[in-house]
Design an enzyme around this catalytic site. Structure first.
Site, mmCIF file in Angstrom:
data_model
loop_
_atom_site.group_PDB
_atom_site.id
_atom_site.type_symbol
_atom_site.label_atom_id
_atom_site.label_comp_id
_atom_site.label_asym_id
_atom_site.label_seq_id
_atom_site.Cartn_x
_atom_site.Cartn_y
_atom_site.Cartn_z
ATOM 1 N N CYS A 95 -4.050 -65.275 31.041
ATOM 2 C CA CYS A 95 -2.909 -64.265 29.965
ATOM 3 C C CYS A 95 -2.664 -64.605 29.471
ATOM 4 O O CYS A 95 -2.525 -65.938 28.662
ATOM 5 C CB CYS A 95 -2.723 -63.690 30.865
ATOM 6 N N ASP A 126 10.371 -62.429 33.753
ATOM 7 C CA ASP A 126 10.015 -60.886 33.711
ATOM 8 C C ASP A 126 11.324 -60.595 32.372
ATOM 9 O O ASP A 126 10.531 -59.546 31.949
ATOM 10 C CB ASP A 126 10.261 -59.460 33.728
ATOM 11 N N LYS A 180 5.365 -51.423 39.111
ATOM 12 C CA LYS A 180 4.000 -51.709 38.965
ATOM 13 C C LYS A 180 4.062 -53.260 40.146
ATOM 14 O O LYS A 180 2.733 -53.504 40.647
ATOM 15 C CB LYS A 180 3.896 -52.390 37.609
ATOM 16 N N ASN A 181 5.142 -54.077 39.463
ATOM 17 C CA ASN A 181 4.535 -55.437 40.809
ATOM 18 C C ASN A 181 4.819 -54.943 41.938
ATOM 19 O O ASN A 181 4.442 -56.119 42.720
ATOM 20 C CB ASN A 181 5.772 -56.844 40.360
ATOM 21 N N ARG A 232 0.366 -50.879 30.019
ATOM 22 C CA ARG A 232 0.198 -51.966 31.341
ATOM 23 C C ARG A 232 1.721 -51.719 32.481
ATOM 24 O O ARG A 232 1.442 -51.713 33.686
ATOM 25 C CB ARG A 232 0.148 -53.501 31.704
ATOM 26 N N ARG A 282 -1.904 -69.139 33.998
ATOM 27 C CA ARG A 282 -1.923 -68.692 35.080
ATOM 28 C C ARG A 282 -3.177 -69.076 35.992
ATOM 29 O O ARG A 282 -3.469 -68.599 36.929
ATOM 30 C CB ARG A 282 -2.563 -67.379 35.112
HETATM 31 C C1 EPZ Z 1 3.911 -61.872 39.605
HETATM 32 O O1 EPZ Z 1 2.656 -62.341 39.003
HETATM 33 C C2 EPZ Z 1 4.276 -60.867 38.405
HETATM 34 N N1 EPZ Z 1 3.345 -60.139 38.342
HETATM 35 C C3 EPZ Z 1 5.023 -61.684 37.098
HETATM 36 O O2 EPZ Z 1 4.954 -60.449 36.614
HETATM 37 C C4 EPZ Z 1 6.374 -62.534 37.326
HETATM 38 O O3 EPZ Z 1 6.522 -62.650 35.996
HETATM 39 C C5 EPZ Z 1 5.987 -63.574 37.911
HETATM 40 O O4 EPZ Z 1 5.448 -63.101 39.823
HETATM 41 C C6 EPZ Z 1 6.924 -63.991 38.369
HETATM 42 O O5 EPZ Z 1 8.078 -63.401 38.916
HETATM 43 C C7 EPZ Z 1 2.773 -59.504 39.271
HETATM 44 O O6 EPZ Z 1 3.424 -59.281 40.598
HETATM 45 C C8 EPZ Z 1 1.767 -58.027 39.475
HETATM 46 P P1 EPZ Z 1 3.649 -66.754 40.497
HETATM 47 P P2 EPZ Z 1 2.434 -63.707 39.635
HETATM 48 O O7 EPZ Z 1 2.346 -66.937 41.284
HETATM 49 O O8 EPZ Z 1 2.547 -63.324 41.184
HETATM 50 C C9 EPZ Z 1 2.451 -70.745 39.239
HETATM 51 C C10 EPZ Z 1 4.748 -58.974 34.304
HETATM 52 O O9 EPZ Z 1 5.230 -59.175 33.258
HETATM 53 N N2 EPZ Z 1 1.077 -70.701 40.283
HETATM 54 O O10 EPZ Z 1 4.909 -66.264 41.159
HETATM 55 O O11 EPZ Z 1 1.265 -64.309 39.114
HETATM 56 C C11 EPZ Z 1 2.114 -69.724 37.463
HETATM 57 O O12 EPZ Z 1 1.405 -70.194 36.451
HETATM 58 C C12 EPZ Z 1 3.827 -59.700 34.962
HETATM 59 O O13 EPZ Z 1 5.246 -57.587 34.840
HETATM 60 C C13 EPZ Z 1 0.549 -71.923 40.411
HETATM 61 O O14 EPZ Z 1 1.060 -72.749 39.939
HETATM 62 O O15 EPZ Z 1 3.599 -65.190 39.546
HETATM 63 C C14 EPZ Z 1 3.575 -69.763 37.127
HETATM 64 O O16 EPZ Z 1 4.023 -70.731 36.325
HETATM 65 C C15 EPZ Z 1 4.053 -61.510 33.938
HETATM 66 N N3 EPZ Z 1 -0.328 -71.763 41.192
HETATM 67 C C16 EPZ Z 1 4.702 -69.719 38.531
HETATM 68 O O17 EPZ Z 1 3.788 -70.195 39.157
HETATM 69 C C17 EPZ Z 1 -0.857 -70.560 41.525
HETATM 70 O O18 EPZ Z 1 -0.642 -70.692 42.786
HETATM 71 C C18 EPZ Z 1 5.131 -67.714 38.651
HETATM 72 O O19 EPZ Z 1 3.523 -68.028 38.991
HETATM 73 C C19 EPZ Z 1 0.196 -69.312 41.278
HETATM 74 C C20 EPZ Z 1 1.314 -69.485 40.133
#
Ligand code: EPZ
Length: 418
Positions: free
Chosen positions: A116, A306, A22-23, A398, A121
Protein backbone atom coordinates in the site's frame (compact mmCIF):
# COMPACT_ATOMS: atom_id res chain seq x y z
CA UNK A 1 -13.62 12.80 -9.35
CA UNK A 2 -14.45 14.49 -6.06
CA UNK A 3 -12.55 17.44 -4.62
CA UNK A 4 -12.68 18.77 -1.07
CA UNK A 5 -12.48 22.57 -1.03
CA UNK A 6 -11.34 23.97 2.33
CA UNK A 7 -11.42 27.71 3.17
CA UNK A 8 -8.78 28.03 5.89
CA UNK A 9 -8.38 30.43 8.79
CA UNK A 10 -11.58 29.61 10.66
CA UNK A 11 -11.36 28.85 14.38
CA UNK A 12 -13.11 25.59 15.31
CA UNK A 13 -15.46 25.77 18.29
CA UNK A 14 -17.99 23.13 19.34
CA UNK A 15 -18.44 19.38 19.86
CA UNK A 16 -17.88 16.31 17.66
CA UNK A 17 -18.78 12.69 18.31
CA UNK A 18 -16.09 10.03 18.00
CA UNK A 19 -17.10 6.90 16.02
CA UNK A 20 -16.19 3.26 16.57
CA UNK A 21 -12.57 2.38 15.79
CA UNK A 22 -11.85 1.24 12.22
CA UNK A 23 -8.85 -0.81 13.39
CA UNK A 24 -11.00 -2.67 15.88
CA UNK A 25 -14.10 -3.10 13.69
CA UNK A 26 -12.11 -4.83 10.91
CA UNK A 27 -10.64 -7.66 13.04
CA UNK A 28 -13.95 -7.98 14.93
CA UNK A 29 -15.80 -8.54 11.64
CA UNK A 30 -13.23 -11.19 10.70
CA UNK A 31 -13.75 -12.81 14.11
CA UNK A 32 -17.52 -13.21 13.47
CA UNK A 33 -16.49 -15.92 10.97
CA UNK A 34 -15.26 -17.99 13.89
CA UNK A 35 -18.35 -17.64 16.07
CA UNK A 36 -21.31 -19.89 15.29
CA UNK A 37 -24.58 -18.00 14.97
CA UNK A 38 -25.48 -14.30 14.87
CA UNK A 39 -23.07 -11.59 16.11
CA UNK A 40 -24.32 -8.03 16.38
CA UNK A 41 -21.42 -5.58 16.15
CA UNK A 42 -22.55 -2.09 17.25
CA UNK A 43 -20.82 1.29 17.11
CA UNK A 44 -19.35 0.05 13.84
CA UNK A 45 -18.17 3.02 11.70
CA UNK A 46 -19.60 3.49 8.20
CA UNK A 47 -16.35 3.39 6.20
CA UNK A 48 -15.29 1.93 2.87
CA UNK A 49 -12.95 -0.52 4.65
CA UNK A 50 -15.91 -1.79 6.71
CA UNK A 51 -18.00 -2.10 3.52
CA UNK A 52 -15.14 -4.12 1.97
CA UNK A 53 -15.12 -6.45 5.00
CA UNK A 54 -18.89 -6.91 4.73
CA UNK A 55 -18.44 -7.80 1.04
CA UNK A 56 -15.89 -10.46 1.97
CA UNK A 57 -18.17 -11.93 4.66
CA UNK A 58 -21.07 -12.04 2.20
CA UNK A 59 -18.89 -13.61 -0.49
CA UNK A 60 -17.96 -16.35 1.99
CA UNK A 61 -21.66 -17.09 2.47
CA UNK A 62 -22.44 -15.23 5.69
CA UNK A 63 -25.68 -13.30 5.96
CA UNK A 64 -24.81 -9.69 6.83
CA UNK A 65 -27.26 -6.87 7.48
CA UNK A 66 -26.28 -3.28 8.15
CA UNK A 67 -28.23 -0.41 9.64
CA UNK A 68 -26.52 2.81 10.76
CA UNK A 69 -23.74 1.79 13.14
CA UNK A 70 -24.90 -1.83 13.49
CA UNK A 71 -23.56 -4.79 11.50
CA UNK A 72 -25.27 -8.13 12.13
CA UNK A 73 -23.39 -11.20 10.89
CA UNK A 74 -24.82 -14.71 10.76
CA UNK A 75 -21.97 -17.09 9.97
CA UNK A 76 -24.23 -20.17 9.85
CA UNK A 77 -24.49 -20.24 6.03
CA UNK A 78 -20.68 -19.91 5.64
CA UNK A 79 -19.87 -22.06 2.61
CA UNK A 80 -16.69 -20.79 0.93
CA UNK A 81 -13.07 -20.43 1.93
CA UNK A 82 -11.72 -18.35 -0.94
CA UNK A 83 -11.52 -14.56 -1.21
CA UNK A 84 -11.29 -13.31 -4.82
CA UNK A 85 -8.51 -10.90 -5.84
CA UNK A 86 -10.88 -8.00 -6.35
CA UNK A 87 -12.10 -8.18 -2.77
CA UNK A 88 -8.57 -8.70 -1.43
CA UNK A 89 -7.38 -5.64 -3.29
CA UNK A 90 -10.24 -3.48 -1.99
CA UNK A 91 -8.76 -3.50 1.47
CA UNK A 92 -5.12 -4.01 2.35
CA UNK A 93 -5.89 -5.41 5.79
CA UNK A 94 -8.05 -8.23 4.34
CA UNK A 95 -5.23 -10.57 5.43
CA UNK A 96 -6.96 -10.42 8.82
CA UNK A 97 -9.55 -12.91 7.47
CA UNK A 98 -6.90 -15.61 7.04
CA UNK A 99 -6.67 -16.90 10.60
CA UNK A 100 -10.43 -17.03 11.22
CA UNK A 101 -11.20 -18.58 7.82
CA UNK A 102 -8.66 -21.38 8.12
CA UNK A 103 -9.69 -22.09 11.73
CA UNK A 104 -13.39 -22.27 10.87
CA UNK A 105 -13.29 -24.06 7.48
CA UNK A 106 -9.91 -25.83 7.47
CA UNK A 107 -8.71 -23.91 4.44
CA UNK A 108 -8.28 -20.42 2.95
CA UNK A 109 -7.49 -19.31 -0.59
CA UNK A 110 -6.63 -15.68 -1.22
CA UNK A 111 -4.20 -13.49 -3.08
CA UNK A 112 -1.33 -11.72 -1.39
CA UNK A 113 -2.83 -8.51 -0.01
CA UNK A 114 -0.18 -6.49 -1.81
CA UNK A 115 1.54 -3.35 -0.62
CA UNK A 116 0.00 0.00 0.00
CA UNK A 117 1.15 3.61 0.21
CA UNK A 118 3.03 2.93 3.43
CA UNK A 119 5.39 0.40 1.95
CA UNK A 120 5.58 -3.30 1.13
CA UNK A 121 3.42 -4.32 4.11
CA UNK A 122 4.96 -7.82 4.37
CA UNK A 123 2.96 -10.62 6.02
CA UNK A 124 5.88 -12.92 6.87
CA UNK A 125 5.08 -12.81 10.61
CA UNK A 126 1.45 -13.81 9.94
CA UNK A 127 2.44 -16.76 7.74
CA UNK A 128 5.26 -18.02 10.01
CA UNK A 129 2.92 -18.02 13.03
CA UNK A 130 0.08 -19.78 11.20
CA UNK A 131 2.50 -22.42 9.94
CA UNK A 132 3.61 -22.98 13.55
CA UNK A 133 -0.07 -23.59 14.44
CA UNK A 134 -0.26 -26.29 11.77
CA UNK A 135 -1.49 -24.44 8.70
CA UNK A 136 0.05 -25.64 5.43
CA UNK A 137 0.55 -22.52 3.30
CA UNK A 138 1.65 -22.62 -0.32
CA UNK A 139 2.66 -19.24 -1.70
CA UNK A 140 2.75 -19.16 -5.47
CA UNK A 141 1.96 -16.70 -8.24
CA UNK A 142 0.78 -14.09 -5.72
CA UNK A 143 -1.69 -16.52 -4.16
CA UNK A 144 -1.89 -18.01 -0.66
CA UNK A 145 -3.30 -21.56 -0.67
CA UNK A 146 -3.82 -22.61 2.96
CA UNK A 147 -5.15 -25.78 4.46
CA UNK A 148 -5.07 -27.66 7.75
CA UNK A 149 -5.13 -31.40 8.38
CA UNK A 150 -7.47 -31.74 11.36
CA UNK A 151 -7.62 -29.16 14.15
CA UNK A 152 -4.90 -26.52 14.53
CA UNK A 153 -2.44 -27.23 17.33
CA UNK A 154 -1.60 -24.66 20.00
CA UNK A 155 2.09 -23.80 20.40
CA UNK A 156 4.49 -21.12 21.65
CA UNK A 157 4.93 -18.25 19.18
CA UNK A 158 7.49 -15.47 19.60
CA UNK A 159 6.99 -12.47 17.31
CA UNK A 160 10.18 -10.65 16.38
CA UNK A 161 8.05 -7.51 16.02
CA UNK A 162 4.81 -6.84 17.96
CA UNK A 163 2.77 -6.80 14.75
CA UNK A 164 -0.88 -5.82 15.33
CA UNK A 165 -2.22 -7.83 12.38
CA UNK A 166 -0.09 -10.89 13.10
CA UNK A 167 -1.19 -10.88 16.76
CA UNK A 168 -4.81 -10.69 15.61
CA UNK A 169 -4.41 -13.55 13.13
CA UNK A 170 -2.77 -15.73 15.79
CA UNK A 171 -5.56 -15.00 18.30
CA UNK A 172 -8.18 -15.90 15.69
CA UNK A 173 -6.46 -19.13 14.68
CA UNK A 174 -5.54 -20.19 18.22
CA UNK A 175 -8.94 -19.64 19.90
CA UNK A 176 -10.30 -22.97 18.63
CA UNK A 177 -6.98 -24.80 18.26
CA UNK A 178 -6.20 -27.90 20.31
CA UNK A 179 -4.20 -27.02 23.41
CA UNK A 180 -2.48 -23.88 24.58
CA UNK A 181 -0.91 -21.11 22.52
CA UNK A 182 1.35 -18.46 23.97
CA UNK A 183 2.19 -15.33 22.04
CA UNK A 184 5.41 -13.63 23.14
CA UNK A 185 6.09 -10.02 22.09
CA UNK A 186 2.39 -9.67 21.23
CA UNK A 187 0.99 -6.31 20.12
CA UNK A 188 -0.56 -4.46 23.07
CA UNK A 189 -2.82 -2.01 21.18
CA UNK A 190 -6.32 -1.33 22.63
CA UNK A 191 -7.74 -2.91 19.45
CA UNK A 192 -6.16 -6.21 20.53
CA UNK A 193 -7.97 -5.93 23.88
CA UNK A 194 -11.24 -5.23 22.03
CA UNK A 195 -10.81 -8.33 19.86
CA UNK A 196 -9.93 -10.53 22.87
CA UNK A 197 -12.93 -9.22 24.84
CA UNK A 198 -15.28 -10.20 22.01
CA UNK A 199 -13.62 -13.63 21.60
CA UNK A 200 -13.85 -14.27 25.37
CA UNK A 201 -17.54 -13.33 25.23
CA UNK A 202 -17.91 -15.98 22.50
CA UNK A 203 -16.32 -18.56 24.82
CA UNK A 204 -12.60 -18.24 24.08
CA UNK A 205 -10.12 -18.65 26.93
CA UNK A 206 -7.60 -15.82 26.59
CA UNK A 207 -5.36 -14.30 29.26
CA UNK A 208 -3.01 -11.33 29.05
CA UNK A 209 -4.79 -9.25 26.39
CA UNK A 210 -3.03 -5.88 26.18
CA UNK A 211 0.19 -7.30 27.61
CA UNK A 212 3.32 -8.50 25.83
CA UNK A 213 2.55 -12.17 26.56
CA UNK A 214 -0.89 -13.58 25.75
CA UNK A 215 -2.02 -17.17 26.39
CA UNK A 216 -4.94 -18.84 24.60
CA UNK A 217 -6.43 -22.15 25.79
CA UNK A 218 -8.10 -23.56 22.67
CA UNK A 219 -11.79 -24.43 22.94
CA UNK A 220 -13.96 -26.65 20.72
CA UNK A 221 -16.39 -24.03 19.52
CA UNK A 222 -17.19 -20.33 19.81
CA UNK A 223 -20.80 -19.11 20.05
CA UNK A 224 -21.66 -15.73 18.53
CA UNK A 225 -22.16 -12.76 20.86
CA UNK A 226 -23.00 -9.05 20.55
CA UNK A 227 -20.19 -6.50 20.87
CA UNK A 228 -19.76 -2.71 20.87
CA UNK A 229 -16.64 -1.38 19.11
CA UNK A 230 -14.27 0.82 21.15
CA UNK A 231 -13.93 4.53 20.19
CA UNK A 232 -11.46 5.39 17.43
CA UNK A 233 -8.31 6.74 19.06
CA UNK A 234 -6.81 7.98 15.77
CA UNK A 235 -10.00 9.81 14.79
CA UNK A 236 -9.77 11.39 18.27
CA UNK A 237 -6.18 12.57 17.65
CA UNK A 238 -7.19 13.88 14.23
CA UNK A 239 -9.91 16.12 15.68
CA UNK A 240 -7.62 17.25 18.51
CA UNK A 241 -5.09 18.35 15.88
CA UNK A 242 -7.81 20.15 13.90
CA UNK A 243 -8.84 22.08 17.01
CA UNK A 244 -5.22 22.80 17.93
CA UNK A 245 -4.16 24.11 14.54
CA UNK A 246 -7.08 26.60 14.34
CA UNK A 247 -6.58 28.03 17.85
CA UNK A 248 -9.95 26.49 18.59
CA UNK A 249 -11.91 24.81 21.34
CA UNK A 250 -13.36 21.33 20.77
CA UNK A 251 -15.23 18.78 22.89
CA UNK A 252 -14.83 15.20 21.67
CA UNK A 253 -17.79 13.10 22.79
CA UNK A 254 -17.09 9.40 23.44
CA UNK A 255 -13.29 9.77 23.26
CA UNK A 256 -11.18 7.53 25.50
CA UNK A 257 -8.11 9.57 26.63
CA UNK A 258 -6.46 6.51 28.15
CA UNK A 259 -5.94 5.08 24.65
CA UNK A 260 -3.90 8.15 23.62
CA UNK A 261 -2.08 8.77 26.89
CA UNK A 262 1.29 9.02 25.09
CA UNK A 263 -0.07 11.51 22.54
CA UNK A 264 -1.79 14.00 24.85
CA UNK A 265 1.50 15.38 26.29
CA UNK A 266 2.45 16.50 22.77
CA UNK A 267 -0.67 18.68 22.63
CA UNK A 268 0.19 20.17 26.03
CA UNK A 269 3.81 20.78 24.92
CA UNK A 270 2.36 22.64 21.91
CA UNK A 271 0.51 24.93 24.33
CA UNK A 272 -2.96 23.35 24.34
CA UNK A 273 -5.05 22.79 27.46
CA UNK A 274 -6.82 19.43 27.83
CA UNK A 275 -9.66 18.55 30.18
CA UNK A 276 -11.55 15.30 30.61
CA UNK A 277 -14.92 14.56 32.17
CA UNK A 278 -16.39 11.06 31.70
CA UNK A 279 -17.48 10.72 28.10
CA UNK A 280 -15.93 13.97 26.90
CA UNK A 281 -12.35 15.09 26.13
CA UNK A 282 -11.94 18.83 25.61
CA UNK A 283 -9.09 20.79 24.03
CA UNK A 284 -8.47 24.53 24.08
CA UNK A 285 -5.69 25.82 21.85
CA UNK A 286 -3.61 29.01 21.92
CA UNK A 287 -3.60 31.37 18.96
CA UNK A 288 -0.12 30.20 18.01
CA UNK A 289 1.17 26.72 18.79
CA UNK A 290 4.62 25.98 20.13
CA UNK A 291 6.87 23.31 18.56
CA UNK A 292 6.88 19.68 19.74
CA UNK A 293 10.48 18.84 20.51
CA UNK A 294 10.46 15.23 19.32
CA UNK A 295 7.93 12.58 18.35
CA UNK A 296 9.10 8.96 17.95
CA UNK A 297 6.50 6.47 16.74
CA UNK A 298 6.58 3.15 18.61
CA UNK A 299 4.39 0.10 19.16
CA UNK A 300 1.67 0.65 21.79
CA UNK A 301 1.78 2.11 24.38
CA UNK A 302 4.32 4.34 22.58
CA UNK A 303 3.33 7.17 20.25
CA UNK A 304 1.11 5.64 17.51
CA UNK A 305 2.42 5.79 13.94
CA UNK A 306 -1.10 6.68 12.72
CA UNK A 307 -0.91 9.94 14.70
CA UNK A 308 2.36 11.07 13.09
CA UNK A 309 0.88 12.72 9.99
CA UNK A 310 -1.89 14.65 11.79
CA UNK A 311 0.60 16.02 14.32
CA UNK A 312 3.12 16.89 11.62
CA UNK A 313 0.47 19.08 9.99
CA UNK A 314 -0.04 20.86 13.30
CA UNK A 315 3.68 21.56 13.82
CA UNK A 316 4.00 23.15 10.35
CA UNK A 317 2.52 26.37 11.81
CA UNK A 318 4.02 26.11 15.31
CA UNK A 319 6.81 28.34 16.63
CA UNK A 320 10.12 26.48 16.44
CA UNK A 321 11.47 23.17 15.18
CA UNK A 322 9.77 19.79 15.70
CA UNK A 323 11.51 16.49 15.00
CA UNK A 324 9.68 13.29 13.99
CA UNK A 325 11.13 9.77 13.89
CA UNK A 326 8.92 7.19 12.13
CA UNK A 327 9.99 3.79 13.46
CA UNK A 328 7.08 1.61 12.34
CA UNK A 329 6.63 2.01 8.57
CA UNK A 330 9.41 2.50 6.06
CA UNK A 331 7.59 5.02 3.91
CA UNK A 332 5.21 7.13 5.93
CA UNK A 333 6.24 10.71 5.05
CA UNK A 334 4.52 10.99 1.67
CA UNK A 335 2.28 13.74 3.06
CA UNK A 336 5.39 15.92 3.66
CA UNK A 337 5.68 16.72 -0.05
CA UNK A 338 2.07 17.89 -0.18
CA UNK A 339 2.49 19.97 2.99
CA UNK A 340 5.56 21.62 1.41
CA UNK A 341 3.36 22.61 -1.54
CA UNK A 342 1.31 24.54 1.02
CA UNK A 343 4.40 26.38 2.25
CA UNK A 344 5.54 24.06 5.03
CA UNK A 345 9.25 23.81 5.78
CA UNK A 346 9.99 20.08 6.21
CA UNK A 347 13.23 18.15 5.65
CA UNK A 348 12.90 14.35 5.43
CA UNK A 349 16.02 12.21 5.93
CA UNK A 350 15.08 8.52 6.01
CA UNK A 351 13.11 7.90 9.19
CA UNK A 352 13.60 11.46 10.45
CA UNK A 353 11.54 14.49 9.45
CA UNK A 354 12.47 17.98 10.71
CA UNK A 355 9.66 20.55 10.64
CA UNK A 356 10.51 24.28 10.95
CA UNK A 357 7.33 26.14 11.86
CA UNK A 358 6.36 28.86 9.36
CA UNK A 359 4.19 31.96 10.01
CA UNK A 360 1.39 30.56 7.87
CA UNK A 361 0.55 27.92 5.25
CA UNK A 362 -1.17 28.93 2.03
CA UNK A 363 -4.02 26.99 0.48
CA UNK A 364 -3.04 24.99 -2.63
CA UNK A 365 -4.19 22.07 -4.79
CA UNK A 366 -2.91 18.93 -3.02
CA UNK A 367 -3.72 15.23 -2.99
CA UNK A 368 -4.15 12.59 -0.31
CA UNK A 369 -1.25 10.14 -0.42
CA UNK A 370 -2.77 7.70 2.10
CA UNK A 371 -5.40 7.69 4.84
CA UNK A 372 -3.59 9.57 7.61
CA UNK A 373 -1.62 11.67 5.15
CA UNK A 374 -4.98 12.83 3.81
CA UNK A 375 -6.08 13.74 7.33
CA UNK A 376 -2.88 15.79 7.69
CA UNK A 377 -3.79 17.77 4.57
CA UNK A 378 -7.30 18.49 5.88
CA UNK A 379 -5.75 19.76 9.12
CA UNK A 380 -3.26 21.92 7.18
CA UNK A 381 -6.07 23.24 4.97
CA UNK A 382 -8.07 24.32 8.02
CA UNK A 383 -5.12 26.47 9.15
CA UNK A 384 -3.95 27.70 5.73
CA UNK A 385 -4.69 31.14 4.29
CA UNK A 386 -6.98 30.83 1.30
CA UNK A 387 -8.45 27.79 -0.41
CA UNK A 388 -7.05 24.26 -0.37
CA UNK A 389 -8.41 21.77 -2.93
CA UNK A 390 -7.86 18.19 -1.86
CA UNK A 391 -8.07 15.26 -4.33
CA UNK A 392 -7.92 11.45 -4.01
CA UNK A 393 -10.54 11.56 -1.26
CA UNK A 394 -11.08 7.77 -1.36
CA UNK A 395 -8.14 7.53 1.04
CA UNK A 396 -10.02 9.66 3.59
CA UNK A 397 -13.25 7.71 3.15
CA UNK A 398 -11.46 4.54 4.26
CA UNK A 399 -11.02 5.84 7.80
CA UNK A 400 -13.13 8.89 8.60
CA UNK A 401 -16.92 8.76 8.79
CA UNK A 402 -18.70 12.10 8.26
CA UNK A 403 -15.51 14.16 8.53
CA UNK A 404 -16.71 17.14 6.51
CA UNK A 405 -20.10 17.41 8.24
CA UNK A 406 -18.45 17.17 11.66
CA UNK A 407 -15.91 19.90 10.82
CA UNK A 408 -18.61 22.13 9.29
CA UNK A 409 -20.59 21.61 12.50
CA UNK A 410 -17.82 23.26 14.51
CA UNK A 411 -17.24 26.21 12.17
CA UNK A 412 -15.00 24.97 9.35
CA UNK A 413 -15.76 26.08 5.82
CA UNK A 414 -15.33 23.09 3.52
CA UNK A 415 -17.33 21.26 0.93
CA UNK A 416 -16.96 18.24 -1.31
CA UNK A 417 -17.64 18.90 -5.00
CA UNK A 418 -17.81 16.46 -7.90
C1 EPZ B 1 -2.28 -1.99 11.89
O1 EPZ B 1 -1.64 -2.35 10.67
C2 EPZ B 1 -3.21 -0.84 11.56
N1 EPZ B 1 -4.21 -1.28 10.57
C3 EPZ B 1 -2.40 0.33 10.99
O2 EPZ B 1 -3.30 1.42 10.79
C4 EPZ B 1 -1.37 0.74 12.04
O3 EPZ B 1 -0.58 1.79 11.52
C5 EPZ B 1 -0.49 -0.45 12.40
O4 EPZ B 1 -1.32 -1.54 12.87
C6 EPZ B 1 0.51 -0.14 13.49
O5 EPZ B 1 -0.16 0.29 14.63
C7 EPZ B 1 -5.25 -2.03 11.01
O6 EPZ B 1 -5.37 -2.35 12.18
C8 EPZ B 1 -6.25 -2.42 9.97
P1 EPZ B 1 1.72 -4.10 11.92
P2 EPZ B 1 -0.75 -3.70 10.58
O7 EPZ B 1 1.55 -5.51 11.47
O8 EPZ B 1 -1.40 -4.76 11.39
C9 EPZ B 1 5.86 -4.81 9.73
C10 EPZ B 1 -4.33 3.14 9.57
O9 EPZ B 1 -3.91 4.22 9.13
N2 EPZ B 1 5.39 -6.19 9.52
O10 EPZ B 1 1.79 -3.79 13.38
O11 EPZ B 1 -0.47 -3.97 9.17
C11 EPZ B 1 5.10 -3.82 8.86
O12 EPZ B 1 5.68 -3.75 7.56
C12 EPZ B 1 -3.49 1.89 9.44
O13 EPZ B 1 -5.42 2.99 10.18
C13 EPZ B 1 6.27 -7.14 9.03
O14 EPZ B 1 7.44 -6.86 8.75
O15 EPZ B 1 0.57 -3.20 11.31
C14 EPZ B 1 5.25 -2.53 9.60
O16 EPZ B 1 6.52 -1.95 9.28
C15 EPZ B 1 -2.18 2.15 8.71
N3 EPZ B 1 5.84 -8.41 8.81
C16 EPZ B 1 5.26 -2.97 11.06
O17 EPZ B 1 5.56 -4.36 11.06
C17 EPZ B 1 4.53 -8.78 9.09
O18 EPZ B 1 4.19 -9.97 8.91
C18 EPZ B 1 3.94 -2.74 11.77
O19 EPZ B 1 2.99 -3.53 11.14
C19 EPZ B 1 3.65 -7.81 9.60
C20 EPZ B 1 4.10 -6.51 9.81
Amino acid sequence: MEILKIEGGRRLDGAVTIHGAKNSALPLLAATLLAHGISEISNCPQLSDVAASVNILRHLGCTVTRSQDRVVVDSTPLCRSGVPDGLMREMRSSIIFLGALVARTGEAHMSFPGGCELGARPIDLHLAALRQLGVEIVEERGRLECRTYGRLKGTAIALDFPSVGATENILLAASTAEGKTTILNAAREPEIVDLCTYLIRCGAKIHGAGEGAITVEGVERLEAAPYRVMPDRIETVTYLAAGAVTGGRLALRGAEPEHIATVLPSFEEAGCTLAYTPGELRITAPKRLRRIRSIRTMPYPGFPTDAQAPLMAMTCVADGTSVFVENIFENRYKHAGELIRMGANIKVEGRVAVVEGVPALSGAPVECTDLRGGAALVIAGLAAEGTTSLRELHHLDRGYEGLEAALRGVGASLQRIK
